[in-house]
Write an enzyme that holds these catalytic residues in place. Structure first.
Site, mmCIF file in Angstrom:
data_model
loop_
_atom_site.group_PDB
_atom_site.id
_atom_site.type_symbol
_atom_site.label_atom_id
_atom_site.label_comp_id
_atom_site.label_asym_id
_atom_site.label_seq_id
_atom_site.Cartn_x
_atom_site.Cartn_y
_atom_site.Cartn_z
ATOM 1 N N PHE A 157 0.840 -1.159 -0.032
ATOM 2 C CA PHE A 157 0.060 -0.098 0.150
ATOM 3 C C PHE A 157 0.983 1.251 -0.070
ATOM 4 C CE2 PHE A 157 0.806 -0.053 4.685
ATOM 5 C CZ PHE A 157 1.170 1.252 4.723
ATOM 6 N N LYS A 181 -1.347 -7.266 -9.213
ATOM 7 C CA LYS A 181 -2.374 -7.483 -8.137
ATOM 8 C C LYS A 181 -1.914 -6.359 -7.190
ATOM 9 C CE LYS A 181 -3.134 -8.577 -4.496
ATOM 10 N NZ LYS A 181 -3.428 -7.734 -3.371
ATOM 11 N N GLU A 184 -5.000 -3.963 -2.086
ATOM 12 C CA GLU A 184 -6.351 -3.694 -1.999
ATOM 13 C C GLU A 184 -6.735 -2.622 -1.128
ATOM 14 O OE1 GLU A 184 -4.840 -6.189 -0.412
ATOM 15 O OE2 GLU A 184 -5.596 -7.150 0.852
ATOM 16 N N ARG A 185 -5.634 -1.939 -0.380
ATOM 17 C CA ARG A 185 -5.953 -0.763 0.414
ATOM 18 C C ARG A 185 -5.804 0.523 -0.407
ATOM 19 N NH1 ARG A 185 -2.718 -1.835 5.770
ATOM 20 N NH2 ARG A 185 -1.749 -3.732 4.600
ATOM 21 N N SER A 234 5.265 -6.968 3.505
ATOM 22 C CA SER A 234 5.675 -7.507 4.842
ATOM 23 C C SER A 234 6.697 -8.726 4.902
ATOM 24 C CB SER A 234 4.623 -7.551 6.071
ATOM 25 O OG SER A 234 3.778 -8.324 5.403
ATOM 26 N N CYS A 289 9.637 1.704 3.442
ATOM 27 C CA CYS A 289 10.299 0.701 3.831
ATOM 28 C C CYS A 289 12.053 1.342 3.878
ATOM 29 C CB CYS A 289 10.239 -0.141 2.550
ATOM 30 S SG CYS A 289 10.883 0.228 1.109
ATOM 31 N N GLU A 390 9.217 -3.876 13.434
ATOM 32 C CA GLU A 390 9.075 -2.855 12.272
ATOM 33 C C GLU A 390 7.686 -2.080 12.603
ATOM 34 O OE1 GLU A 390 7.816 -4.024 8.237
ATOM 35 O OE2 GLU A 390 8.795 -2.325 7.455
HETATM 36 P P1 NAD Z 1 1.491 -6.750 3.067
HETATM 37 O O1 NAD Z 1 2.248 -7.778 3.287
HETATM 38 O O2 NAD Z 1 0.267 -6.750 4.113
HETATM 39 O O3 NAD Z 1 0.635 -6.647 1.616
HETATM 40 C C1 NAD Z 1 1.442 -6.766 0.294
HETATM 41 C C2 NAD Z 1 0.438 -7.418 -0.679
HETATM 42 O O4 NAD Z 1 0.494 -8.852 -0.214
HETATM 43 C C3 NAD Z 1 -0.886 -6.958 -0.930
HETATM 44 O O5 NAD Z 1 -0.796 -6.721 -2.128
HETATM 45 C C4 NAD Z 1 -1.672 -7.964 -0.108
HETATM 46 O O6 NAD Z 1 -2.993 -7.924 -1.000
HETATM 47 C C5 NAD Z 1 -0.704 -9.150 -0.333
HETATM 48 N N1 NAD Z 1 -1.140 -9.984 0.974
HETATM 49 C C6 NAD Z 1 -1.324 -9.632 2.279
HETATM 50 N N2 NAD Z 1 -1.262 -10.719 3.008
HETATM 51 C C7 NAD Z 1 -1.379 -11.730 2.134
HETATM 52 C C8 NAD Z 1 -1.368 -13.128 2.431
HETATM 53 N N3 NAD Z 1 -1.609 -13.803 3.756
HETATM 54 N N4 NAD Z 1 -1.582 -13.973 1.543
HETATM 55 C C9 NAD Z 1 -1.095 -13.496 0.214
HETATM 56 N N5 NAD Z 1 -0.983 -12.304 0.033
HETATM 57 C C10 NAD Z 1 -1.056 -11.368 0.819
HETATM 58 O O7 NAD Z 1 2.307 -5.295 3.114
HETATM 59 P P2 NAD Z 1 1.530 -3.853 3.408
HETATM 60 O O8 NAD Z 1 1.163 -3.699 4.451
HETATM 61 O O9 NAD Z 1 0.792 -3.407 1.955
HETATM 62 O O10 NAD Z 1 3.050 -2.871 3.030
HETATM 63 C C11 NAD Z 1 4.007 -2.495 4.011
HETATM 64 C C12 NAD Z 1 5.045 -3.527 4.166
HETATM 65 O O11 NAD Z 1 5.590 -3.573 3.027
HETATM 66 C C13 NAD Z 1 5.891 -3.241 5.311
HETATM 67 O O12 NAD Z 1 6.475 -4.342 5.902
HETATM 68 C C14 NAD Z 1 7.149 -2.419 4.275
HETATM 69 O O13 NAD Z 1 8.367 -2.477 5.028
HETATM 70 C C15 NAD Z 1 7.135 -3.539 3.187
HETATM 71 N N6 NAD Z 1 7.692 -2.829 1.891
HETATM 72 C C16 NAD Z 1 9.029 -3.103 1.505
HETATM 73 C C17 NAD Z 1 9.586 -2.714 0.727
HETATM 74 C C18 NAD Z 1 11.073 -3.099 0.258
HETATM 75 O O14 NAD Z 1 11.378 -2.460 -0.940
HETATM 76 N N7 NAD Z 1 11.767 -3.981 0.927
HETATM 77 C C19 NAD Z 1 8.911 -1.592 -0.342
HETATM 78 C C20 NAD Z 1 7.680 -1.225 0.263
HETATM 79 C C21 NAD Z 1 6.931 -1.748 1.238
#
Ligand code: NAD
Length: 490
Positions: A157, A181, A184-185, A234, A289, A390
Site C-alpha cells: 500500500f 495485483k 487492495e488498500r 511485509s 520501507c 517494524e
Molecule cells: P502486506 O504484506 O500486508 O501486503 C502486500 C501485498 O500482499 C498486498 O498486495 C496484499 O494484498 C498481499 N497479501 C497480504 N497478506 C497476504 C497473504 N496472507 N497471502 C497472500 N497475499 C497477501 O504489506 P503492506 O502492509 O501492504 O505494505 C507494508 C509492508 O511492505 C512493510 O512491511 C514494508 O516494509 C514493506 N515494504 C517493503 C519494501 C521493500 O522494498 N523492501 C517496499 C515497500 C514496502
C-alpha cells in the site's frame, strides 16, 4: 473487513484482455481517505476464476508479443511515459487521497515510477546477449535472451504508483505479458494509470490488472502458466509467497519489511543530519520501507542530536496531504494507528522515554483521520522488542553506542537488512560503514537511500528473499531466459 458489494460507491474494476471488467466476486473491501475518513470506493476481492481469466488472456497474447521486435515494443512504453506526464498531477492527487502521504511525497514517488518507464525504453540495448567467435577453431558461441512468458507482481500500500513500476515496464519491454495485483488498500492509483494503459494501444492481454487479496494472490502463485512472481510487502507474507511460488517451480523475488538504522557520529554536520534523519523517519508518516526508524548516536553526538531532532519533530506540520503546508500525513488505516499507539504504550511501559509523544494527535479540521504526531522514544531498552519490531509509523527510537564498531554491531543484530545510513564528515568512517553495514541500500549522509531506476532496489536478510532485485539490470535478468547457441559451419 469484508462486506457485501453495494451499488452506490465507486466500484473498482479489473482490466483483463484489454477491457475493463466488473468483478463478479461478492466480497469487497470498503476503502476510505485516511485523512478525512470519507468513503472512497469498494474494491472487489477477486476470486481464482477471475485471476485465471487474466492468466488466460496474458498467455494468449504472449506468442505474438514475444515476436514483436523490442524496438516496436518500447513505442508503447514511450506513449505511456507521455500520458503519465500529461496526467501527472491528477495521479499524484489520487495517491494522496487514498494513501495519505503529502502531495509533495506523492509527486516524488510518481516521478520514481516514471523513471522506470524511461529506463525500460532502453531495452533494445539492455536486453542484448553476447557472443564469442572461435570458442574452438571454426566454432562460435552466442547468448540470446528470451522473454519467459506470463509474469505477475503483487504490491503493497505504501507506494501505490512507484512499486508496480519496478516491474511492469521491464516485464513487457522484454517481451513478457504482465498481471498486476495491487494492494487492495490503495487501488485507485492503478485505476487511473490503467486508463492511460488502455489508451496506448497495446495488444489485448499484454498488461492485466486484478484487484483482490489473498485468494487472488494464491491463484497467481498456484497457476502453472505464471512463470515468475515479484512481491513487495511485509516479511511474513514475503516468506510465504517465496516458498509457495518456488514450490510451484516459479522464479520469485520478494522484498520484505525493514527496520533501518541511522548512525550519527560526533563529527557529523549535526544540523544537516537532524534534518535528513527527521525527514526520513517522519516523511510518509514513517511508512517507507527505507524510513530510518532507529537513530544510533555515537559518543558525544547523543545530547545535541536528541535535542535537535526533537525540535525538528515538534515543528513538523501534520495534516491532510492535500492541504498547503502539510509535511506529514496520516497512517493508512485506523487499525494501523491503533497498532502503532499500542507499540508506543509498550515501549514506554518497558522503560523508554517518549521525548515527543504523538499518541492521540488530532489534525485540525480532520479529527477523524488516522493521524499521529511524530514520536521520539529515547533510552529504548536494547532487550525489549521495540528495536526489533517494524513499527511502520512516525516513530523514531534512539539508542546510544560508544564507538562506530559498536553501532555496526547493533545493526548486525537486526533481522532486517533493507537500509542503513551513516552521518559523518570523515571519509575513513564512511568507508568502514559502507563496507561493514549489513544492509542492501546504504546511505552516507543520505536518509532515504532509494536506488534510482538503473540500479537494483536491494535488500538483505529478512528484507529480501531471492537473488535478482527489481529495477535496472537485475530486472532484465529476472524477466529473461538465457539461450546459448554453439555453431559450426564447415
Ligand atoms: P502486506 O504484506 O500486508 O501486503 C502486500 C501485498 O500482499 C498486498 O498486495 C496484499 O494484498 C498481499 N497479501 C497480504 N497478506 C497476504 C497473504 N496472507 N497471502 C497472500 N497475499 C497477501 O504489506 P503492506 O502492509 O501492504 O505494505 C507494508 C509492508 O511492505 C512493510 O512491511 C514494508 O516494509 C514493506 N515494504 C517493503 C519494501 C521493500 O522494498 N523492501 C517496499 C515497500 C514496502
Amino acid at each position: 473487513m469484508t462486506t457485501h458489494v453495494q451499488a452506490e460507491l465507486l466500484q473498482v474494476q479489473n482490466f483483463v484482455n484489454g477491457e475493463w471488467r466488473q468483478s463478479n466476486s461478492t466480497d469487497a473491501l470498503e476503502i476510505t481517505n485516511p485523512a478525512t475518513a470519507e468513503p472512497l470506493a469498494r474494491v472487489p476481492l477477486s476470486n481464482a476464476a477471475e485471476v485465471n481469466e487474466a492468466v488466460r488472456a496474458a498467455s494468449a497474447a504472449w506468442p505474438e508479443w514475444r515476436e514483436t521486435p523490442p524496438g516496436e515494443r518500447i513505442q508503447y512504453i514511450f506513449k505511456l511515459k507521455q500520458l503519465m506526464e500529461e496526467h501527472f498531477e491528477d495521479i499524484a492527487r489520487t495517491i494522496t487521497i487514498e494513501n495519505g502521504k503529502t502531495l509533495v511525497e506523492a509527486r516524488g514517488e510518481l516521478r520514481r515510477g516514471v523513471e522506470n518507464v524511461e529506463v525500460a525504453c532502453g531495452i533494445p540495448m539492455m536486453m542484448q546477449g553476447y557472443n564469442l567467435e572461435n570458442i574452438s577453431r571454426g566454432i562460435d558461441e552466442i547468448m540470446y535472451r528470451h522473454p519467459i512468458g506470463v509474469v505477475a507482481a503483487i504490491t503493497p500500500f505504501n507506494f501505490p504508483a512507484m512499486i508496480p513500476f519496478w516491474y511492469l515496464p521491464y516485464a513487457i519491454a522484454t517481451g513478457n505479458c504482465f498481471i498486476l495485483k495491487p494492494s487492495e488498500r490503495v487501488p485507485l492509483t492503478m485505476q487511473k494509470i490503467f486508463q492511460l494503459i488502455h489508451q496506448i494501444g497495446l495488444p489485448k492481454g499484454v498488461i492485466n490488472l486484478v484487484n483482490g487479496g489473498k485468494p487472488a494472490v494464491d491463484a497467481l502463485l498456484d497457476h502453472s502458466d505464471v512463470r515468475a512472481i515479484s512481491f513487495v510487502g511485509s516479511t511474513p507474507v514475503a516468506r510465504y509467497i517465496y516458498s509457495r511460488a518456488a514450490d510451484k517451480g516459479k522464479r520469485v523475488q520478494c522484498q520484505g519489511g525493514a527496520k533501518n538504522y541511522a548512525v550519527i557520529l560526533p563529527d557529523a554536520d549535526m544540523h544537516a543530519a537532524t534534518q535528513i534523519v527527521g525527514e526520513s523517519a517522519f516523511g510518509c508518516a514513517g511508512q517507507r520501507c527505507l524510513a530510518l526508524s532507529v537513530g544510533v548516536t555515537v559518543g558525544k553526538a547523543q545530547q545535541g542530536f536528541r535535542e535537535a531532532v526533537s525540535d525538528f519533530a515538534a515543528n513538523l506540520k501534520t495534516g491532510y496531504g492535500l492541504d498547503e503546508g502539510s509535511q506529514m500525513g496520516p497512517v493508512i488505516t485506523t487499525q494501523s494507528k491503533t497498532r502503532i499507539e499500542e507499540i508506543i504504550d509498550r515501549a514506554v511501559r518497558s522503560g523508554a522515554k517518549a521525548v515527543k509523544d504523538g499518541r492521540g494527535y488530532k489534525a485540525p479540521k480532520h479529527e477523524s483521520g488516522n493521524f499521529l504526531a511524530p514520536t521520539i522514544l529515547d533510552d529504548v531498552p536494547a532487550d525489549s522488542d521495540i528495536p526489533k519490531t517494524e513499527i511502520f509509523g512516525p516513530v523514531l527510537s534512539l539508542v546510544h553506542a560508544d564507538t562506530l564498531d559498536q553501532a555496526i554491531e547493533l545493526l548486525s543484530k537486526s533481522a532486517y537488512g533493507n537500509a542503513a545510513s551513516l552521518f559523518t564528515t570523515n571519509g575513513a568512517h564512511a568507508r568502514r560503514f559502507r563496507h561493514a553495514a549489513p544492509a542492501g541500500n546504504i546511505g552516507i549522509n543520505i536518509g532515504v537511500p532509494a536506488p534510482v531506476a538503473y540500479f537494483p532496489f536491494s535488500g538483505w536478510k529478512e528484507s529480501f528473499f531471492g537473488d535478482l532485485h527489481g529495477q535496472g539490470r537485475d530486472a532484465i535478468e529476472f524477466y529473461t531466459d538465457k539461450k546459448v547457441v554453439i555453431e559450426r559451419w564447415s
